[in-house]
Write a protein that holds these residues in place. Structure first.
Motif, PDB file in Angstrom:
ATOM      1  N   LEU A 243     -67.343  20.930  -5.077  1.00 17.96           N
ATOM      2  CA  LEU A 243     -66.182  20.239  -5.340  1.00 17.96           C
ATOM      3  C   LEU A 243     -65.097  21.428  -5.815  1.00 17.96           C
ATOM      4  CD1 LEU A 243     -66.808  17.139  -7.895  1.00 17.96           C
ATOM      5  CD2 LEU A 243     -65.635  17.201  -5.458  1.00 17.96           C
ATOM      6  N   ARG A 244     -65.378  22.324  -6.807  1.00 13.35           N
ATOM      7  CA  ARG A 244     -64.497  23.590  -7.169  1.00 13.35           C
ATOM      8  C   ARG A 244     -64.110  24.206  -5.734  1.00 13.35           C
ATOM      9  NH1 ARG A 244     -68.778  24.891 -10.819  1.00 13.35           N
ATOM     10  NH2 ARG A 244     -69.297  26.859  -9.645  1.00 13.35           N
ATOM     11  N   ARG A 245     -64.863  24.550  -4.851  1.00 10.43           N
ATOM     12  CA  ARG A 245     -64.456  25.154  -3.668  1.00 10.43           C
ATOM     13  C   ARG A 245     -63.512  24.409  -3.021  1.00 10.43           C
ATOM     14  NH1 ARG A 245     -69.161  25.888  -2.028  1.00 10.43           N
ATOM     15  NH2 ARG A 245     -69.226  24.137  -0.704  1.00 10.43           N
ATOM     16  N   ASN A 246     -63.535  23.259  -2.634  1.00  8.23           N
ATOM     17  CA  ASN A 246     -62.647  22.370  -2.028  1.00  8.23           C
ATOM     18  C   ASN A 246     -61.487  22.190  -2.737  1.00  8.23           C
ATOM     19  OD1 ASN A 246     -63.670  21.130   0.653  1.00  8.23           O
ATOM     20  ND2 ASN A 246     -65.561  21.224  -0.711  1.00  8.23           N
ATOM     21  N   VAL A 247     -61.486  22.007  -4.155  1.00  3.05           N
ATOM     22  CA  VAL A 247     -60.283  21.706  -4.843  1.00  3.05           C
ATOM     23  C   VAL A 247     -59.490  23.093  -4.881  1.00  3.05           C
ATOM     24  CG1 VAL A 247     -59.334  21.336  -7.319  1.00  3.05           C
ATOM     25  CG2 VAL A 247     -61.361  20.035  -6.553  1.00  3.05           C
ATOM     26  N   LEU A 248     -60.063  24.157  -4.982  1.00  2.07           N
ATOM     27  CA  LEU A 248     -59.240  25.434  -5.167  1.00  2.07           C
ATOM     28  C   LEU A 248     -58.587  25.598  -3.969  1.00  2.07           C
ATOM     29  CD1 LEU A 248     -58.515  27.830  -7.073  1.00  2.07           C
ATOM     30  CD2 LEU A 248     -60.649  28.964  -6.133  1.00  2.07           C
ATOM     31  N   ALA A 249     -59.404  25.219  -2.766  1.00  3.03           N
ATOM     32  CA  ALA A 249     -58.677  25.566  -1.397  1.00  3.03           C
ATOM     33  C   ALA A 249     -57.350  24.529  -1.079  1.00  3.03           C
ATOM     34  CB  ALA A 249     -59.705  25.307  -0.313  1.00  3.03           C
ATOM     35  N   TYR A 250     -57.535  23.411  -1.643  1.00  4.23           N
ATOM     36  CA  TYR A 250     -56.447  22.234  -1.461  1.00  4.23           C
ATOM     37  C   TYR A 250     -55.426  22.893  -2.424  1.00  4.23           C
ATOM     38  CZ  TYR A 250     -53.861  18.105  -2.714  1.00  4.23           C
ATOM     39  OH  TYR A 250     -52.897  17.155  -3.251  1.00  4.23           O
ATOM     40  N   PHE A 251     -55.441  23.199  -3.563  1.00  6.80           N
ATOM     41  CA  PHE A 251     -54.273  23.883  -4.443  1.00  6.80           C
ATOM     42  C   PHE A 251     -53.726  24.876  -3.953  1.00  6.80           C
ATOM     43  CE2 PHE A 251     -55.702  21.073  -7.937  1.00  6.80           C
ATOM     44  CZ  PHE A 251     -54.362  20.409  -8.135  1.00  6.80           C
ATOM     45  N   THR A 252     -54.645  26.064  -3.392  1.00  5.13           N
ATOM     46  CA  THR A 252     -53.912  27.401  -2.850  1.00  5.13           C
ATOM     47  C   THR A 252     -53.339  27.369  -1.492  1.00  5.13           C
ATOM     48  OG1 THR A 252     -56.179  28.026  -2.149  1.00  5.13           O
ATOM     49  CG2 THR A 252     -55.423  28.624  -4.369  1.00  5.13           C
ATOM     50  N   THR A 253     -53.978  26.452  -0.496  1.00  4.19           N
ATOM     51  CA  THR A 253     -53.440  26.563   0.963  1.00  4.19           C
ATOM     52  C   THR A 253     -53.228  25.142   1.294  1.00  4.19           C
ATOM     53  OG1 THR A 253     -55.663  26.336   1.968  1.00  4.19           O
ATOM     54  CG2 THR A 253     -54.984  28.344   1.231  1.00  4.19           C
ATOM     55  N   GLY A 254     -53.502  24.180   0.658  1.00  6.12           N
ATOM     56  CA  GLY A 254     -53.251  22.697   1.103  1.00  6.12           C
ATOM     57  C   GLY A 254     -54.532  22.152   1.826  1.00  6.12           C
ATOM     58  N   ALA A 255     -55.554  23.070   2.232  1.00  2.00           N
ATOM     59  CA  ALA A 255     -56.355  22.653   3.253  1.00  2.00           C
ATOM     60  C   ALA A 255     -57.127  21.465   2.317  1.00  2.00           C
ATOM     61  CB  ALA A 255     -57.445  23.967   3.379  1.00  2.00           C
ATOM     62  N   LEU A 256     -57.592  20.650   3.200  1.00  2.00           N
ATOM     63  CA  LEU A 256     -58.338  19.115   2.897  1.00  2.00           C
ATOM     64  C   LEU A 256     -59.810  19.620   3.452  1.00  2.00           C
ATOM     65  CD1 LEU A 256     -55.857  16.580   3.576  1.00  2.00           C
ATOM     66  CD2 LEU A 256     -56.760  17.369   1.468  1.00  2.00           C
ATOM     67  N   PRO A 257     -60.759  18.924   2.614  1.00  3.30           N
ATOM     68  CA  PRO A 257     -62.022  19.200   3.151  1.00  3.30           C
ATOM     69  C   PRO A 257     -62.058  18.140   4.570  1.00  3.30           C
ATOM     70  CG  PRO A 257     -61.925  18.047   0.831  1.00  3.30           C
ATOM     71  CD  PRO A 257     -60.698  18.361   1.517  1.00  3.30           C
ATOM     72  N   ALA A 258     -63.105  18.789   5.392  1.00  4.54           N
ATOM     73  CA  ALA A 258     -63.238  18.048   6.868  1.00  4.54           C
ATOM     74  C   ALA A 258     -63.550  16.788   6.595  1.00  4.54           C
ATOM     75  CB  ALA A 258     -64.215  18.971   7.592  1.00  4.54           C
ATOM     76  N   PRO A 259     -63.120  15.929   7.445  1.00  2.67           N
ATOM     77  CA  PRO A 259     -63.478  14.286   7.477  1.00  2.67           C
ATOM     78  C   PRO A 259     -65.066  14.284   7.530  1.00  2.67           C
ATOM     79  CG  PRO A 259     -62.077  14.873   9.267  1.00  2.67           C
ATOM     80  CD  PRO A 259     -62.202  16.107   8.691  1.00  2.67           C
ATOM     81  N   GLY A 260     -65.449  13.474   6.640  1.00  2.00           N
ATOM     82  CA  GLY A 260     -66.648  13.119   6.242  1.00  2.00           C
ATOM     83  C   GLY A 260     -67.392  14.081   5.319  1.00  2.00           C
ATOM     84  N   THR A 261     -66.586  15.070   4.883  1.00  2.00           N
ATOM     85  CA  THR A 261     -67.439  16.143   4.025  1.00  2.00           C
ATOM     86  C   THR A 261     -67.752  15.138   2.773  1.00  2.00           C
ATOM     87  OG1 THR A 261     -66.280  17.804   4.645  1.00  2.00           O
ATOM     88  CG2 THR A 261     -66.885  17.861   2.459  1.00  2.00           C
ATOM     89  N   ARG A 262     -69.213  15.375   2.226  1.00  2.00           N
ATOM     90  CA  ARG A 262     -69.862  15.162   1.093  1.00  2.00           C
ATOM     91  C   ARG A 262     -70.334  16.183   0.307  1.00  2.00           C
ATOM     92  NH1 ARG A 262     -74.350  13.804  -1.036  1.00  2.00           N
ATOM     93  NH2 ARG A 262     -74.510  12.119  -2.683  1.00  2.00           N
ATOM     94  N   CYS A 263     -70.012  16.091  -0.929  1.00  2.00           N
ATOM     95  CA  CYS A 263     -70.411  17.308  -1.753  1.00  2.00           C
ATOM     96  C   CYS A 263     -71.999  16.695  -2.450  1.00  2.00           C
ATOM     97  CB  CYS A 263     -69.643  17.700  -3.151  1.00  2.00           C
ATOM     98  SG  CYS A 263     -68.059  18.605  -2.188  1.00  2.00           S
ATOM     99  N   PRO A 264     -73.116  17.443  -2.090  1.00  2.00           N
ATOM    100  CA  PRO A 264     -74.271  16.987  -2.680  1.00  2.00           C
ATOM    101  C   PRO A 264     -74.291  17.066  -4.213  1.00  2.00           C
ATOM    102  CG  PRO A 264     -74.528  19.101  -1.644  1.00  2.00           C
ATOM    103  CD  PRO A 264     -72.971  18.677  -1.426  1.00  2.00           C
ATOM    104  N   ALA A 265     -75.089  16.287  -4.964  1.00  2.00           N
ATOM    105  CA  ALA A 265     -75.463  16.348  -6.185  1.00  2.00           C
ATOM    106  C   ALA A 265     -75.680  17.768  -6.703  1.00  2.00           C
ATOM    107  CB  ALA A 265     -76.440  15.248  -6.746  1.00  2.00           C
ATOM    108  N   GLU A 266     -75.149  18.213  -7.937  1.00  2.00           N
ATOM    109  CA  GLU A 266     -75.513  19.549  -8.528  1.00  2.00           C
ATOM    110  C   GLU A 266     -75.968  19.192 -10.035  1.00  2.00           C
ATOM    111  OE1 GLU A 266     -73.165  22.887  -7.640  1.00  2.00           O
ATOM    112  OE2 GLU A 266     -72.773  22.356  -5.488  1.00  2.00           O
ATOM    113  N   ARG A 267     -74.907  18.543 -10.387  1.00  2.00           N
ATOM    114  CA  ARG A 267     -75.297  18.152 -12.133  1.00  2.00           C
ATOM    115  C   ARG A 267     -76.440  17.527 -12.446  1.00  2.00           C
ATOM    116  NH1 ARG A 267     -69.856  16.369 -15.216  1.00  2.00           N
ATOM    117  NH2 ARG A 267     -71.006  17.210 -16.847  1.00  2.00           N
TER     118      ARG A 267
END
Length: 492
Positions: A462-486
């Motif tokens: 999540l952190r990686r995708n959110v940071l990319a979104y805010f810095t460059t506007g890049a969105l996760p690729a369609p169908g991306t799902r972040c696996p459970a970590e917590r």
């Protein structure tokens, strides 16, 4: 349509047009006098109207704090971490057990690119700001209606909440009539203008997403990038529909708790069906009080209240242990680790009730609602109705911004992509409601993940995708799902 609503709608229309609108009165109109305030923060007070439907009326101020970028700043990123409560305090190091341990990781990543600006809702601020509203009378426990057995219990709960609300109103004085997310959305826009930001960059967690929903309606053309994490659904117009989402989510969580326990050898109920163990305990307490250590007993209401606490995935280990020990003859865990929370002294519940429950069902109407909830969620989920209603039962009057489907969809057609993170294990702001909000935003992009509520900090994907979104506007690729970590770490 009442006069205040007409005024509000007219004002919203004016504010939604060009840079000449009232809320864009310029950085000079809404200035920030930054000062050092400890822990590397700079703080300021943003002076705004008590009620943006009456911009020439009384003024109030909201507390703002800034963590400056550690590298070259790409500008301000406004955040609200939910509650509703103080977000500025979340920028400081803390030993508070409720402080999210992963938050510093998020802040450090964001600060590598942005000045992180936290804004507090009206009345909810860190104590040293002098802006926190503390009420003389504590509110009723949020679990009070779960514990209630008789109509007299319901009346006592209502009386406690009413006394709390009265004392809050006395403390807040004229600021009382501004305690809504609708007003906070205007505050956020005034902050955006004061920062000299043409388009808003905003990250909202939990209740921070309620402010974001209001902002999307009011100022769609001023949205740059907006991130929703653990969205609280303010778009279900009927109270019962919102309760149904919670009830179905909690009923499914009982099965998810069972499945988690079946995979974990360290679960106290490993080797047996954990959901049936719960059913057995409920059947017992309906026959007689459950014995606990030192001669105490546990009632049906106390068992249910503990169950609601324990159904949070982070507490599944304690929940399993409490069930096993209760079946073995000692239900003390439901009086200690999973004991019902007591009422607080802040205005946060009044704020929530102004936004979500300005009109409450009668006692008789709710009994009918509860009967229908029992039909769709008979084992556990039906409890959500009493839990949610208990926040507001006995409160009345004050400001209001009632739930409604997102409006202004025509102006939202041109919205830039809005990123949602929805946790499959989120039963706090239930995932059904989160999906319902996202479906109403044409540009919404949903990133599903396998964890629960507010998992941004604890999930590296999540952190990686959110940071990319805010810095460059890049969105996760369609169908991306972040696996459970917590959830993988729970119990270790």
């Amino acid at each position: 349509m009442n006069r205040r609503r007409v005024i509000a709608l007219c004002l919203a229309a004016c504010l939604a047009v060009s840079l000449g609108g009232i809320a864009l009165a310029s950085a000079q109109a809404y200035s920030l006098g930054w000062r050092e305030c400890g822990d590397g923060l700079r703080c300021a007070e943003l002076v705004v109207p008590v009620d943006w439907a009456d911009p020439g009326g009384p003024k109030t101020s909201v507390h703002v704090a800034k963590l400056s970028a550690t590298g070259r700043s790409a500008g301000p990123l406004i955040v609200n971490f939910g509650g509703p409560g103080t977000s500025t305090a979340m920028l400081r190091p803390s030993s508070d057990p409720d402080y999210p341990p992963e938050l510093p990781v998020v802040l450090n990543e964001l600060r590598s690119r942005f000045d992180v600006i936290a804004i507090d809702p009206r009345g909810m601020s860190e104590p040293n700001s002098g802006k926190k509203m503390s009420c003389a009378e504590p509110g009723a426990s949020i679990h009070g209606l779960v514990l209630a057995r008789t109509r007299q219990d319901w009346d006592a709960h209502a009386a406690k909440n009413a006394a709390h609300q009265k004392s809050c109103r006395k403390t807040a004085k004229s600021a009382w009539r501004g305690l809504t997310a609708w007003n906070v959305a205007h505050d956020i826009d005034a902050l955006r203008a004061a920062l000299g930001q043409e388009k808003l960059l905003y990250a909202g967690n939990s209740y921070g997403t309620v402010f974001a929903q209001a902002y999307l309606e009011l100022f769609p053309r001023r949205v740059g990038r907006m991130y929703f994490d653990g969205t609280a659904d303010h778009t279900r117009q009927k109270f019962e529909d919102r309760l149904r989402d919670y009830a179905m989510t909690q009923e499914r969580h009982l099965i998810r708790f069972r499945d988690w326990c079946a995979r974990r050898t360290d679960c106290a109920l490993y080797g047996r069906d954990a959901s049936k163990a719960w059913d057995e305990l409920v059947a017992r307490v309906r026959r007689t009080l459950l014995p606990a250590s030192t001669g105490r007993t546990v009632s049906e209401g106390q068992l249910y209240a503990g169950g609601i606490q324990g159904m949070n995935p982070a507490r599944w280990p304690q929940f399993a242990t409490a069930i096993r020990k209760a079946l073995d003859g000692n239900a003390a865990g439901f009086l200690t680790e999973l004991a019902p929370e007591q009422g607080g002294s802040s205005v946060s519940q009044d704020f929530l009730c102004n936004d979500f429950m300005p009109k409450l069902p009668t006692y008789e109407e709710f009994q009918e609602i509860e009967a229908r909830l029992r039909e769709i969620a008979p084992r556990f989920g039906w409890l959500s109705g009493r839990y949610e209603l208990g926040r507001c039962w006995g409160r009345s009057g004050g400001a209001s911004w009632a739930p409604h489907p997102l409006s202004g969809k025509e102006s939202m057609q041109d919205l830039p992509p809005v990123l949602f993170a929805i946790g499959e294990l989120d039963n706090n702001t239930n995932y059904l409601g989160q999906r319902h909000v996202a479906e109403q935003i044409p540009s919404a992009h949903v990133l599903w993940h396998g964890d629960g509520h507010a998992s941004w900090g604890g999930n590296s994907c999540l952190r990686r995708n959110v940071l990319a979104y805010f810095t460059t506007g890049a969105l996760p690729a369609p169908g991306t799902r972040c696996p459970a970590e917590r959830i993988q770490k729970v119990g270790k």
